[in-house]
Design a protein around this motif. Structure first.
Motif, PDB file in Angstrom:
ATOM      1  N   LYS A   9       0.840  -1.194   0.000  1.00  0.00           N
ATOM      2  CA  LYS A   9       0.000   0.000   0.000  1.00  0.00           C
ATOM      3  C   LYS A   9       0.875   1.244   0.000  1.00  0.00           C
ATOM      4  CE  LYS A   9      -4.450  -1.520   1.772  1.00  0.00           C
ATOM      5  NZ  LYS A   9      -5.580  -1.182   2.674  1.00  0.00           N
ATOM      6  N   LEU A  10       0.411   2.254  -0.743  1.00  0.00           N
ATOM      7  CA  LEU A  10       1.125   3.521  -0.852  1.00  0.00           C
ATOM      8  C   LEU A  10       0.137   4.662  -0.699  1.00  0.00           C
ATOM      9  CD1 LEU A  10       3.454   5.470  -1.735  1.00  0.00           C
ATOM     10  CD2 LEU A  10       2.760   4.988  -4.107  1.00  0.00           C
ATOM     11  N   ALA A  11       0.426   5.575   0.218  1.00  0.00           N
ATOM     12  CA  ALA A  11      -0.408   6.768   0.401  1.00  0.00           C
ATOM     13  C   ALA A  11       0.490   7.992   0.472  1.00  0.00           C
ATOM     14  CB  ALA A  11      -1.248   6.657   1.674  1.00  0.00           C
ATOM     15  N   VAL A  12       0.019   9.089  -0.093  1.00  0.00           N
ATOM     16  CA  VAL A  12       0.749  10.357   0.014  1.00  0.00           C
ATOM     17  C   VAL A  12      -0.242  11.438   0.425  1.00  0.00           C
ATOM     18  CG1 VAL A  12       2.578   9.779  -1.621  1.00  0.00           C
ATOM     19  CG2 VAL A  12       0.472  10.829  -2.464  1.00  0.00           C
ATOM     20  N   TYR A  13       0.230  12.378   1.243  1.00  0.00           N
ATOM     21  CA  TYR A  13      -0.596  13.501   1.683  1.00  0.00           C
ATOM     22  C   TYR A  13       0.051  14.793   1.216  1.00  0.00           C
ATOM     23  CZ  TYR A  13      -3.043  16.840   4.661  1.00  0.00           C
ATOM     24  OH  TYR A  13      -3.783  17.916   5.104  1.00  0.00           O
ATOM     25  N   ASP A  14      -0.704  15.603   0.477  1.00  0.00           N
ATOM     26  CA  ASP A  14      -0.194  16.871  -0.056  1.00  0.00           C
ATOM     27  C   ASP A  14       1.158  16.666  -0.720  1.00  0.00           C
ATOM     28  OD1 ASP A  14      -2.427  18.227   0.789  1.00  0.00           O
ATOM     29  OD2 ASP A  14      -1.413  19.460   2.278  1.00  0.00           O
ATOM     30  N   ALA A  15       1.221  15.738  -1.663  1.00  0.00           N
ATOM     31  CA  ALA A  15       2.485  15.437  -2.334  1.00  0.00           C
ATOM     32  C   ALA A  15       2.976  16.649  -3.122  1.00  0.00           C
ATOM     33  CB  ALA A  15       2.312  14.245  -3.273  1.00  0.00           C
TER      34      ALA A  15
ATOM     35  N   VAL B  55      -5.219  11.392  10.988  1.00  0.00           N
ATOM     36  CA  VAL B  55      -4.695  10.130  11.529  1.00  0.00           C
ATOM     37  C   VAL B  55      -5.713   9.017  11.300  1.00  0.00           C
ATOM     38  CG1 VAL B  55      -4.028   8.902  13.630  1.00  0.00           C
ATOM     39  CG2 VAL B  55      -3.226  11.238  13.248  1.00  0.00           C
ATOM     40  N   THR B  56      -6.980   9.333  11.509  1.00  0.00           N
ATOM     41  CA  THR B  56      -8.050   8.343  11.302  1.00  0.00           C
ATOM     42  C   THR B  56      -8.142   7.938   9.836  1.00  0.00           C
ATOM     43  OG1 THR B  56      -9.321   9.205  13.168  1.00  0.00           O
ATOM     44  CG2 THR B  56     -10.518   7.903  11.536  1.00  0.00           C
ATOM     45  N   ASP B  57      -8.114   8.926   8.938  1.00  0.00           N
ATOM     46  CA  ASP B  57      -8.195   8.623   7.504  1.00  0.00           C
ATOM     47  C   ASP B  57      -7.030   7.745   7.054  1.00  0.00           C
ATOM     48  OD1 ASP B  57     -10.476  10.139   7.255  1.00  0.00           O
ATOM     49  OD2 ASP B  57      -9.477  11.913   6.425  1.00  0.00           O
ATOM     50  N   ILE B  58      -5.834   8.059   7.513  1.00  0.00           N
ATOM     51  CA  ILE B  58      -4.647   7.321   7.076  1.00  0.00           C
ATOM     52  C   ILE B  58      -4.629   5.908   7.654  1.00  0.00           C
ATOM     53  CG2 ILE B  58      -2.127   7.221   7.239  1.00  0.00           C
ATOM     54  CD1 ILE B  58      -2.122  10.282   7.063  1.00  0.00           C
ATOM     55  N   SER B  59      -4.938   5.772   8.938  1.00  0.00           N
ATOM     56  CA  SER B  59      -4.929   4.452   9.552  1.00  0.00           C
ATOM     57  C   SER B  59      -6.012   3.567   8.939  1.00  0.00           C
ATOM     58  CB  SER B  59      -5.117   4.550  11.075  1.00  0.00           C
ATOM     59  OG  SER B  59      -6.337   5.176  11.404  1.00  0.00           O
ATOM     60  N   SER B  60      -7.152   4.135   8.592  1.00  0.00           N
ATOM     61  CA  SER B  60      -8.221   3.353   7.954  1.00  0.00           C
ATOM     62  C   SER B  60      -7.764   2.805   6.608  1.00  0.00           C
ATOM     63  CB  SER B  60      -9.465   4.226   7.764  1.00  0.00           C
ATOM     64  OG  SER B  60     -10.005   4.613   9.005  1.00  0.00           O
ATOM     65  N   TYR B  61      -7.042   3.606   5.844  1.00  0.00           N
ATOM     66  CA  TYR B  61      -6.558   3.160   4.545  1.00  0.00           C
ATOM     67  C   TYR B  61      -5.612   1.965   4.695  1.00  0.00           C
ATOM     68  CZ  TYR B  61      -3.441   2.922   0.529  1.00  0.00           C
ATOM     69  OH  TYR B  61      -2.674   2.459  -0.517  1.00  0.00           O
ATOM     70  N   PHE B  62      -4.662   2.050   5.605  1.00  0.00           N
ATOM     71  CA  PHE B  62      -3.688   0.964   5.725  1.00  0.00           C
ATOM     72  C   PHE B  62      -4.289  -0.292   6.351  1.00  0.00           C
ATOM     73  CE2 PHE B  62      -0.547   4.493   5.366  1.00  0.00           C
ATOM     74  CZ  PHE B  62       0.180   3.977   4.291  1.00  0.00           C
ATOM     75  N   LYS B  63      -5.294  -0.154   7.189  1.00  0.00           N
ATOM     76  CA  LYS B  63      -5.882  -1.338   7.834  1.00  0.00           C
ATOM     77  C   LYS B  63      -6.900  -2.048   6.948  1.00  0.00           C
ATOM     78  CE  LYS B  63      -7.314   0.599  11.670  1.00  0.00           C
ATOM     79  NZ  LYS B  63      -7.900   0.737  13.028  1.00  0.00           N
ATOM     80  N   ASP B  64      -7.576  -1.315   6.069  1.00  0.00           N
ATOM     81  CA  ASP B  64      -8.648  -1.924   5.249  1.00  0.00           C
ATOM     82  C   ASP B  64      -8.091  -2.865   4.182  1.00  0.00           C
ATOM     83  OD1 ASP B  64     -10.467  -0.544   6.708  1.00  0.00           O
ATOM     84  OD2 ASP B  64     -10.796   1.028   5.220  1.00  0.00           O
TER      85      ASP B  64
END
Length: 284
Positions: free
Chosen positions: A125-131, A275-284
């Motif tokens: 999984k890969l996520a970026v915030y305000d890249a 924090v909630t949005d990011i943790s939800s992405y990695f756990k789902d």
């Protein structure tokens, strides 16, 4: 928090900090790549909250990129390739299978994973915030040369003014006349946070040019994993949303998440919504 030095193939070292379960398996480890002007320890509140939200069996690993904290200085031949090699080194050392990039660290993450596709280092999984990516002119980077010139000449206030105006384009701050803003920045540069920013300016010149120079860094973001998540703050400067939308459109199957109450600094600030949005992405 656990700290250790990770040696790099070119003889340098990367300072690595880990939070959460010490024996977390790779699929439950997230490597966080920080932005410009920020050390790994500034991300400590966020790293602690993210590991807590992910759960007891998860860990968050963050390292000082070159030229900051306890890591080695930028090498003479520094480029985006240096950053990509360092990401590979950290993934190899931790076994992590997930990557999160913030701001310029988002640019590093995207360029690294683009190189890793089809290899053993491609993340699950890969996520970026305000890249901070200049994709098809989504960011006006003409200010970078002026910023570099003012850093080289030792004009700290002017350098900070040009940085603020460039990175916060479209905001009220960007409309303040440069001479006035430069005077203001010269005063506030004495604060603890801005002192760190001032110390990291020479490093920032190299990494900003490496991240924004489209000509020297050919990109094909369409090869990124289809589960990539592009995240952006609803209160961040508008070009981050433009960039996130263009990246989302370029990567089939990817997701675009806007956190309405969040701003560009919401990652190190550990804003609960993000924090909630990011943790939800990695756990789902």
């Amino acid at each position: 928090m656990r700290e250790r030095d990770v040696p790099t193939p070119d003889g340098g070292k990367l300072a690595l900090y880990s939070y959460g379960a010490e024996d977390a398996p790779g699929e439950r480890r997230v490597v966080l790549i920080g932005g410009a002007f920020l050390t790994a320890l500034i991300y400590r509140p966020f790293s602690m909250e993210l590991s807590k939200n992910l759960g007891e069996e998860w860990a968050v690993d963050i390292y000082d990129r070159r030229g900051r904290g306890n890591s080695s200085a930028l090498p003479a031949d520094y480029s985006m390739t240096t950053e990509i090699d360092d990401v590979r080194t950290i993934l190899d050392a931790t076994g992590a299978r997930n990557i999160l990039g913030h701001s310029l660290g988002g640019s590093v993450a995207l360029n690294a994973v683009q190189e890793f596709v089809g290899t053993g280092f491609e993340p699950e999984k890969l996520a970026v915030y305000d890249a901070a990516v200049n994709i098809d002119g989504s960011m006006d980077t003409r200010w970078v040369d002026g910023f570099a010139e003012s850093v080289d000449s030792g004009r700290v206030g002017l350098a900070m003014a040009r940085l603020k105006r460039g990175m916060e384009a479209g905001t009220a701050l960007s409309r303040v006349p440069e001479p006035i803003l430069a005077g203001l920045m010269a005063v506030v540069s004495r604060t603890k946070v801005n002192k760190l920013m001032r110390e990291l300016m020479p490093t920032a010149v190299g990494e900003l040019k490496a991240a924004f120079d489209e000509g020297r860094q050919p990109r094909d973001f369409s090869v990124l994993p289809g589960n990539t998540c592009f995240m952006v703050g609803g209160k961040s400067p508008a070009y981050y949303r433009v960039t996130a939308k263009r990246l989302h459109d370029a990567v089939p199957g990817s997701s675009l998440v806007v956190s309405p109450k969040c701003f560009h600094g919401s990652v190190p600030a550990a804003v609960k919504e993000l924090v909630t949005d990011i943790s939800s992405y990695f756990k789902d």
